[in-house]
Scaffold this motif. Sequence first.
Motif, mmCIF file in Angstrom:
data_model
loop_
_atom_site.group_PDB
_atom_site.id
_atom_site.type_symbol
_atom_site.label_atom_id
_atom_site.label_comp_id
_atom_site.label_asym_id
_atom_site.label_seq_id
_atom_site.Cartn_x
_atom_site.Cartn_y
_atom_site.Cartn_z
ATOM 1 N N ILE A 105 53.005 24.908 36.337
ATOM 2 C CA ILE A 105 51.980 25.763 35.664
ATOM 3 C C ILE A 105 52.042 26.731 36.013
ATOM 4 O O ILE A 105 52.377 27.808 35.945
ATOM 5 N N ALA A 106 51.719 26.662 36.996
ATOM 6 C CA ALA A 106 51.599 27.679 38.479
ATOM 7 C C ALA A 106 52.881 28.659 38.086
ATOM 8 O O ALA A 106 52.948 29.917 38.487
ATOM 9 N N ALA A 107 53.644 28.402 38.828
ATOM 10 C CA ALA A 107 54.969 28.612 38.850
ATOM 11 C C ALA A 107 56.008 29.221 37.997
ATOM 12 O O ALA A 107 56.230 30.460 37.644
ATOM 13 N N THR A 108 55.118 28.969 37.003
ATOM 14 C CA THR A 108 55.246 29.605 35.363
ATOM 15 C C THR A 108 55.316 31.029 34.336
ATOM 16 O O THR A 108 56.107 31.907 35.172
ATOM 17 N N ILE A 109 53.808 30.888 35.246
ATOM 18 C CA ILE A 109 53.181 32.724 35.372
ATOM 19 C C ILE A 109 53.978 33.449 36.347
ATOM 20 O O ILE A 109 54.395 34.809 35.547
ATOM 21 N N SER A 110 53.960 32.991 37.306
ATOM 22 C CA SER A 110 54.999 34.097 38.012
ATOM 23 C C SER A 110 56.054 34.353 38.010
ATOM 24 O O SER A 110 56.266 35.925 37.740
ATOM 25 N N ILE B 148 42.678 35.336 46.201
ATOM 26 C CA ILE B 148 42.644 35.818 47.794
ATOM 27 C C ILE B 148 44.016 36.109 47.782
ATOM 28 O O ILE B 148 44.498 37.542 47.956
ATOM 29 N N VAL B 149 44.578 35.130 48.476
ATOM 30 C CA VAL B 149 46.435 34.920 48.446
ATOM 31 C C VAL B 149 46.618 35.514 47.098
ATOM 32 O O VAL B 149 47.974 36.284 48.163
ATOM 33 N N GLY B 150 46.528 35.188 46.264
ATOM 34 C CA GLY B 150 47.246 36.412 45.010
ATOM 35 C C GLY B 150 47.257 37.934 44.871
ATOM 36 O O GLY B 150 48.235 38.269 44.274
ATOM 37 N N PHE B 151 45.494 38.176 45.403
ATOM 38 C CA PHE B 151 45.813 39.577 45.914
ATOM 39 C C PHE B 151 46.788 40.219 46.663
ATOM 40 O O PHE B 151 47.063 41.666 46.470
ATOM 41 N N GLY C 40 53.450 47.446 37.049
ATOM 42 C CA GLY C 40 52.412 46.241 38.639
ATOM 43 C C GLY C 40 51.388 45.522 38.065
ATOM 44 O O GLY C 40 50.967 44.787 39.207
ATOM 45 N N ARG C 41 50.309 46.058 36.753
ATOM 46 C CA ARG C 41 48.859 45.405 36.887
ATOM 47 C C ARG C 41 49.339 44.556 36.812
ATOM 48 O O ARG C 41 48.571 43.261 37.048
ATOM 49 N N VAL C 42 50.046 44.364 35.561
ATOM 50 C CA VAL C 42 50.592 42.854 35.057
ATOM 51 C C VAL C 42 51.085 41.817 35.751
ATOM 52 O O VAL C 42 50.564 40.230 35.938
ATOM 53 N N GLN C 43 51.882 41.808 36.782
ATOM 54 C CA GLN C 43 52.796 41.624 37.395
ATOM 55 C C GLN C 43 51.406 41.060 38.973
ATOM 56 O O GLN C 43 51.343 40.136 38.974
ATOM 57 N N TRP C 44 51.179 41.484 39.340
ATOM 58 C CA TRP C 44 49.475 41.252 40.483
ATOM 59 C C TRP C 44 48.702 40.517 40.007
ATOM 60 O O TRP C 44 48.302 39.733 39.965
ATOM 61 N N LEU C 45 48.297 40.245 38.287
ATOM 62 C CA LEU C 45 47.280 39.923 37.804
ATOM 63 C C LEU C 45 48.007 38.863 37.289
ATOM 64 O O LEU C 45 47.335 37.277 38.191
ATOM 65 N N ALA C 46 49.176 38.613 37.477
ATOM 66 C CA ALA C 46 49.877 37.245 37.397
ATOM 67 C C ALA C 46 50.026 36.222 38.479
ATOM 68 O O ALA C 46 49.856 35.513 38.654
ATOM 69 N N LEU C 47 50.285 37.264 39.386
ATOM 70 C CA LEU C 47 50.089 36.516 41.052
ATOM 71 C C LEU C 47 49.094 35.843 41.345
ATOM 72 O O LEU C 47 48.488 34.738 41.798
ATOM 73 N N ILE C 48 48.096 36.605 41.191
ATOM 74 C CA ILE C 48 46.720 36.102 40.921
ATOM 75 C C ILE C 48 46.257 34.951 40.397
ATOM 76 O O ILE C 48 45.693 33.836 41.043
ATOM 77 N N ALA C 49 46.387 34.432 39.241
ATOM 78 C CA ALA C 49 45.787 33.084 38.461
ATOM 79 C C ALA C 49 47.234 32.440 38.495
ATOM 80 O O ALA C 49 46.897 31.273 39.140
ATOM 81 N N SER C 50 48.389 32.751 38.722
ATOM 82 C CA SER C 50 49.477 31.829 39.699
ATOM 83 C C SER C 50 48.834 30.993 41.165
ATOM 84 O O SER C 50 48.306 29.764 41.231
ATOM 85 N N SER C 51 48.142 31.630 41.291
ATOM 86 C CA SER C 51 47.682 31.078 43.184
ATOM 87 C C SER C 51 46.948 30.738 42.841
ATOM 88 O O SER C 51 46.188 30.000 43.889
ATOM 89 N N THR C 52 45.884 31.133 42.159
ATOM 90 C CA THR C 52 44.346 30.543 41.842
ATOM 91 C C THR C 52 43.998 29.044 41.451
ATOM 92 O O THR C 52 44.313 28.385 41.458
ATOM 93 N N ILE C 53 45.320 29.011 40.386
ATOM 94 C CA ILE C 53 45.602 27.537 39.590
ATOM 95 C C ILE C 53 46.202 26.689 40.502
ATOM 96 O O ILE C 53 46.383 24.994 40.813
#
Length: 352
Positions: free
Chosen positions: A55-60, A105-108, A209-222
Amino acid sequence: MAGPRLDLGMDRFSGLYLWALLIVIFSLWIPQLFLNMVTFRSVASAQAVVAILAIAATISLASGAFDVSIGAVANLSTVVAVAMQTIYGWGMWQSIVLALLIGPIVGFVNGFVIVALKVNPVVATLGMGSVLLAVQEIVTRSSQPAPPSSETWMNLTLTPIFGVQVIVVYMIVIALVVWWATAHTPAGRHLYAVGSNPEAAKLSGVRVGRVQWLALIASSTICSIAGVLYASAYGPSLTYGASLLLPAFAAVFLGSTQLIPGRFNVWGTLIAVYVLATGVQGLQLVTGVSWLNQLFSGLALIVAVSLAGWRQRKVAEARRIDSAPPGKVGGDGPAGNRPDALSTSSASVPAN
């Protein structure tokens, strides 16, 4: 005059048909081993962490970023959640909070490197995965920590509910939240727009850029959530993250051929996880060999990416024919319609 054609939805529900077929085959082949609650609970619980990572990978991937650090993020979160309790003497909840902070942190940082520094997502996240392995060595002092002995810690994931371990319920809740966010909010529409065509999305006013950045943060959080759950359910491991990377991506790509063909979607991903798990479990019960998971995951990834690429070429060709002036069909089309332009790149995103 031909009558109405029966539509079985093979383009959207083939995974469900395959799942049903596998269940029937193994139920008839090995009914004593396969048709019991132990097998059901085993498949449901054992695949929960893989499903959460998928699911995390689906977001990114939906945002156009191929994040190969998801396994390392989960693994580091597992190790931190355990090591802080058994090596450094922290309390359970303080250790969990620290482990859960690793993901954002990693996603950011991934987002900064990919969006701000314009580094290829695969290169950036591959490098991040290596850095996380080094941090893991530092935290654990190069040795696998002992598992916590607290009953509360183990009950966090192993408590039975509705006939399965509660970790399965966590997985379903995460899936529901991500599905709602991606399918029923403006943020979700922006996510798919960016992953499908970032230039068009930018022209439409989407902050790519912001959308992709937030997607990476959400993915890593999960992924961090998955790591903490793994630690509670199975104990510490220094290497499991890499072994779950292939099954997670295989499920995501295979899931992109289900329900909403050509789009990375949560429920398609979950169907793919359990179709693969059912096939592996059934064959393992028959043969007793341990390498079937890797074989199934590898073949599924190859087949899924091939199907996604074939469908993408088919859609692109149909659009080219529809948009071409009469008598001008054929010849060199735009780059997006060439098979080489549709091959796997840094994101390997099917057309939405």
